[in-house]
Every structure is written in C-alpha cells, then in structure tokens.
Design a protein around this motif. Structure first.
Motif, PDB file in Angstrom:
ATOM      1  N   PHE A  55      -0.124  -6.643 -10.519  1.00 38.63           N
ATOM      2  CA  PHE A  55      -0.352  -5.264 -10.955  1.00 38.63           C
ATOM      3  C   PHE A  55      -1.742  -4.800 -10.532  1.00 38.63           C
ATOM      4  CE2 PHE A  55      -1.890  -2.248 -14.196  1.00 38.63           C
ATOM      5  CZ  PHE A  55      -0.943  -1.243 -14.047  1.00 38.63           C
ATOM      6  N   ARG A  56      -2.726  -5.663 -10.730  1.00 36.54           N
ATOM      7  CA  ARG A  56      -4.111  -5.342 -10.351  1.00 36.54           C
ATOM      8  C   ARG A  56      -4.240  -5.055  -8.865  1.00 36.54           C
ATOM      9  NH1 ARG A  56      -7.559 -10.529 -10.164  1.00 36.54           N
ATOM     10  NH2 ARG A  56      -6.295 -10.663  -8.255  1.00 36.54           N
ATOM     11  N   ASP A  57      -3.566  -5.827  -8.031  1.00 36.70           N
ATOM     12  CA  ASP A  57      -3.786  -5.787  -6.584  1.00 36.70           C
ATOM     13  C   ASP A  57      -2.887  -4.796  -5.853  1.00 36.70           C
ATOM     14  OD1 ASP A  57      -5.621  -7.784  -7.032  1.00 36.70           O
ATOM     15  OD2 ASP A  57      -4.297  -9.424  -6.394  1.00 36.70           O
ATOM     16  N   HIS A  58      -1.845  -4.266  -6.524  1.00 41.33           N
ATOM     17  CA  HIS A  58      -0.912  -3.379  -5.834  1.00 41.33           C
ATOM     18  C   HIS A  58      -1.548  -2.012  -5.608  1.00 41.33           C
ATOM     19  CE1 HIS A  58       2.857  -1.466  -4.696  1.00 41.33           C
ATOM     20  NE2 HIS A  58       3.392  -2.675  -4.627  1.00 41.33           N
ATOM     21  N   PRO A  59      -1.405  -1.447  -4.416  1.00 44.67           N
ATOM     22  CA  PRO A  59      -2.143  -0.211  -4.092  1.00 44.67           C
ATOM     23  C   PRO A  59      -1.495   1.075  -4.582  1.00 44.67           C
ATOM     24  CG  PRO A  59      -0.883  -0.943  -2.189  1.00 44.67           C
ATOM     25  CD  PRO A  59      -0.705  -2.005  -3.246  1.00 44.67           C
ATOM     26  N   ILE A  60      -0.293   1.048  -5.124  1.00 47.72           N
ATOM     27  CA  ILE A  60       0.420   2.286  -5.422  1.00 47.72           C
ATOM     28  C   ILE A  60      -0.237   3.070  -6.550  1.00 47.72           C
ATOM     29  CG2 ILE A  60       2.001   1.216  -7.078  1.00 47.72           C
ATOM     30  CD1 ILE A  60       4.193   3.088  -6.002  1.00 47.72           C
ATOM     31  N   ASP A  61      -0.287   4.394  -6.386  1.00 54.34           N
ATOM     32  CA  ASP A  61      -0.651   5.308  -7.466  1.00 54.34           C
ATOM     33  C   ASP A  61       0.648   5.891  -8.011  1.00 54.34           C
ATOM     34  OD1 ASP A  61      -3.428   5.028  -7.217  1.00 54.34           O
ATOM     35  OD2 ASP A  61      -3.491   6.479  -5.573  1.00 54.34           O
ATOM     36  N   TYR A  62       1.032   5.443  -9.194  1.00 53.09           N
ATOM     37  CA  TYR A  62       2.330   5.831  -9.731  1.00 53.09           C
ATOM     38  C   TYR A  62       2.391   7.344  -9.938  1.00 53.09           C
ATOM     39  CZ  TYR A  62       2.909   0.849 -10.504  1.00 53.09           C
ATOM     40  OH  TYR A  62       3.010  -0.496 -10.326  1.00 53.09           O
ATOM     41  N   PRO A  63       3.345   8.019  -9.325  1.00 50.97           N
ATOM     42  CA  PRO A  63       3.377   9.494  -9.404  1.00 50.97           C
ATOM     43  C   PRO A  63       3.561  10.017 -10.820  1.00 50.97           C
ATOM     44  CG  PRO A  63       5.387   8.620  -8.390  1.00 50.97           C
ATOM     45  CD  PRO A  63       4.430   7.478  -8.491  1.00 50.97           C
ATOM     46  N   GLN A  64       4.268   9.267 -11.669  1.00 53.43           N
ATOM     47  CA  GLN A  64       4.526   9.756 -13.026  1.00 53.43           C
ATOM     48  C   GLN A  64       3.273   9.805 -13.884  1.00 53.43           C
ATOM     49  OE1 GLN A  64       5.600   6.917 -11.677  1.00 53.43           O
ATOM     50  NE2 GLN A  64       5.951   5.287 -13.168  1.00 53.43           N
ATOM     51  N   TYR A  65       2.189   9.154 -13.439  1.00 51.22           N
ATOM     52  CA  TYR A  65       0.966   9.118 -14.225  1.00 51.22           C
ATOM     53  C   TYR A  65      -0.110  10.052 -13.675  1.00 51.22           C
ATOM     54  CZ  TYR A  65       3.177   4.915 -16.083  1.00 51.22           C
ATOM     55  OH  TYR A  65       4.057   4.037 -16.655  1.00 51.22           O
ATOM     56  N   GLN A  66       0.205  10.842 -12.682  1.00 55.34           N
ATOM     57  CA  GLN A  66      -0.780  11.745 -12.115  1.00 55.34           C
ATOM     58  C   GLN A  66      -0.893  13.004 -12.974  1.00 55.34           C
ATOM     59  OE1 GLN A  66      -2.517  10.265  -9.606  1.00 55.34           O
ATOM     60  NE2 GLN A  66      -1.059   8.656 -10.164  1.00 55.34           N
ATOM     61  N   ALA A  67      -2.086  13.567 -13.014  1.00 58.39           N
ATOM     62  CA  ALA A  67      -2.335  14.757 -13.831  1.00 58.39           C
ATOM     63  C   ALA A  67      -1.366  15.875 -13.454  1.00 58.39           C
ATOM     64  CB  ALA A  67      -3.777  15.223 -13.650  1.00 58.39           C
ATOM     65  N   GLY A  68      -0.713  16.448 -14.462  1.00 56.24           N
ATOM     66  CA  GLY A  68       0.185  17.566 -14.238  1.00 56.24           C
ATOM     67  C   GLY A  68       1.556  17.205 -13.714  1.00 56.24           C
ATOM     68  N   ALA A  69       1.849  15.919 -13.568  1.00 60.19           N
ATOM     69  CA  ALA A  69       3.141  15.519 -13.007  1.00 60.19           C
ATOM     70  C   ALA A  69       4.276  15.895 -13.956  1.00 60.19           C
ATOM     71  CB  ALA A  69       3.146  14.013 -12.749  1.00 60.19           C
ATOM     72  N   ARG A  70       5.380  16.360 -13.387  1.00 60.20           N
ATOM     73  CA  ARG A  70       6.571  16.696 -14.160  1.00 60.20           C
ATOM     74  C   ARG A  70       7.777  16.009 -13.527  1.00 60.20           C
ATOM     75  NH1 ARG A  70       5.737  18.352 -19.034  1.00 60.20           N
ATOM     76  NH2 ARG A  70       7.953  18.939 -19.006  1.00 60.20           N
TER      77      ARG A  70
END
Length: 285
Positions: free
Chosen positions: A252-267
């Motif tokens: 989890f620490r090393d994976h580069p993905i930015d999870y879209p569901q956790y981005q500001a304003g995501a719906r």
C-alpha cells in the motif's frame, strides 16, 4: 515491554440506566484476579446504553469517575463510549484514560449507524494514542469498521492495536466478525472488537491477530476476555508477512496510484443514483 495483557469486558448490562457501579466492580475484579493486567476496555455505550438523554459535556462527571477508577486500579481504561454534548450536538465518544487518571485521547465515532442512530453527529478525526514503552493504539467505534478507510487511517498513523467497542443486537453480527478479521489481516494489527451481552447486545466479541487469525471469540453470554498480546509479533508480521506471506502495508505504501474516489470534489454517478439515506419503507418529507 513487548507483551502486555488486555481485557475486553462483554458485560450483561441493562440499557437506559446508570451501570457504572457494576462496571467498576467488574474492573476491580478482573484487576484483582490478573494483577499484571495493563488495559481494560468496555463495549460501546456500556455505561448508560443507547440513550442520548444521558449525554454530558466532556470533561464531565462520568468521565471523572472513570478517571478515578483508572487511578485506583492502576489500569489504562477505554470507556467504551459515552454520549457527549458539545456545541448543541451529540457525539458518540470513547475516552482513553491512563493509570494516572489522565484522559490521553477522546475519539468521536465517525460513522453513526445511519439512518437508525438518529440525532448523533459524526466525528471528523481518526484517533491514536501511545502507551509509553509499549506501542501505538487506535480507537474505532462500531459502525466505523464497515468503512475500511477508518482502520487504514489508524494504521497510517501508527496504530498496532485497534480497540473497537461495539454495540450490536442485530442479525449482521456474523458479518461484523468477518470484517474484524479482515481488518486485522489487511492492516496487520491486533483488533479487539468488544460487544455487549444481552440485553443490550448479542455478544460474540472477537479478538483477532495481525494475520486475521481468531485469538478468541465469545459466545452470547457475559464474558471477560483476558489476552496477552505481543507487540513484537505485530512488528515482525509487518516486516516479513504473516507466516512469511503477504506484506500488504508495504505494498500500500509503495503503490503509486492516487485513488480517484478520495480526490477533493470527487463524485460517483453510481453512488449518487442510490437515492437518499433513509430507513427502508419511509417516505421523504
């Protein structure tokens, strides 16, 4: 200190009344029987039951009684939770109290059991605290566990043991046991999930280890669960994997993905289409 002893009290307590004297008697009894005990935790809302009319400001009279009890018994105490009144709101709040009687942490339940736990406001911050010379502990309450992000947030802040008071009297208790074990495994931590016995709850408390293994599971009746936990075991599992297998925290620490569901304003269109959060069968006003 690597090994400490923790007790979870699955007590048979009546709702809607002051149970402190009974709880204090149980705490004194378990400490007398196991003098080496370090920490005792209660189930969610054990003191008064699920009755917001007992809400008080914190610090408050009942929390002060728990502070005195912690000092008397030389124990770390987790109050399960109390309803807290603050800023014209009511929160479901757990206090962690040191053997010196100091309130070292207060945690407000982030996910009230909506739409059923009406009138209770949501907390906004994950909460961890340190026991000096032992390790880092995280606080979580009941329905929080259904949201994996809450346990991961505690782990992210260093928690090696999750203390999770709950109050469940419904048919989904067996599902919660699976969630508790999965949460312990995916976060490589100990997890103490302590429910109430009847009449408030259905019991079935569980203590899970950092591989998701069941260390103890209670039945429905009153149970005092006393368990030695080894902090070095948690650290070894996180370093090399449970039985030298997966190391999910490192991945989890090393994976580069930015999870879209956790981005500001995501719906999410899918989630938005689920409709309002309300009790089944009820109608919108």
């Amino acid at each position: 200190m690597s090994v400490i002893t923790v007790a979870g009290l699955q007590l048979a307590l009546p709702p809607n009344t002051n149970n402190f004297d009974t709880i204090a008697s149980q705490v004194r009894s378990v400490k007398k029987r196991f003098p080496h005990l370090t920490l005792v935790m209660l189930s969610e809302l054990a003191t008064f039951g699920p009755a917001p009319r007992f809400a008080e400001t914190l610090p408050g009279d009942m929390e002060e009684k728990y502070r005195t009890l912690a000092t008397e018994t030389d124990l770390w105490l987790i109050t399960g939770s109390l309803f807290e009144r603050a800023d014209e709101r009511v929160y479901n709040t757990a206090s962690a109290i040191s053997p010196q009687g100091e309130v070292v942490a207060r945690y407000r339940k982030m996910f009230p059991f909506l739409p059923y736990e009406e009138g209770i406001s949501a907390g906004e911050e994950a909460c961890v605290f340190d026991i000096p010379g032992v390790g880092c502990f995280g606080l979580s309450i009941c329905y929080d566990m259904w949201f994996p992000e809450t346990i991961r947030a505690l782990t992210w802040q260093g928690a090696e043991v999750i203390l999770h008071p709950t109050l469940t009297n419904t048919v989904d208790r067996d599902v919660e046991l699976s969630i508790a074990k999965a949460s312990a495994a995916t976060n490589q931590c100990y997890l103490f999930d302590v429910n109430a016995a009847a009449p408030m709850g259905v019991g079935k408390s569980i203590i899970a280890g950092p591989g998701g293994e069941t260390l103890h599971q209670s039945g429905a009746e009153q149970d005092v669960m006393v368990m030695d936990i080894d902090m070095n075991y948690v650290r070894r599992v996180r370093e090399t994997g449970w039985n030298s297998l997966g190391q999910p925290l490192k991945s989890f620490r090393d994976h580069p993905i930015d999870y879209p569901q956790y981005q500001a304003g995501a719906r999410s269109g899918c989630l938005d289409n689920l409709g309002p959060l309300r009790k089944p069968g009820s109608k919108l006003a």
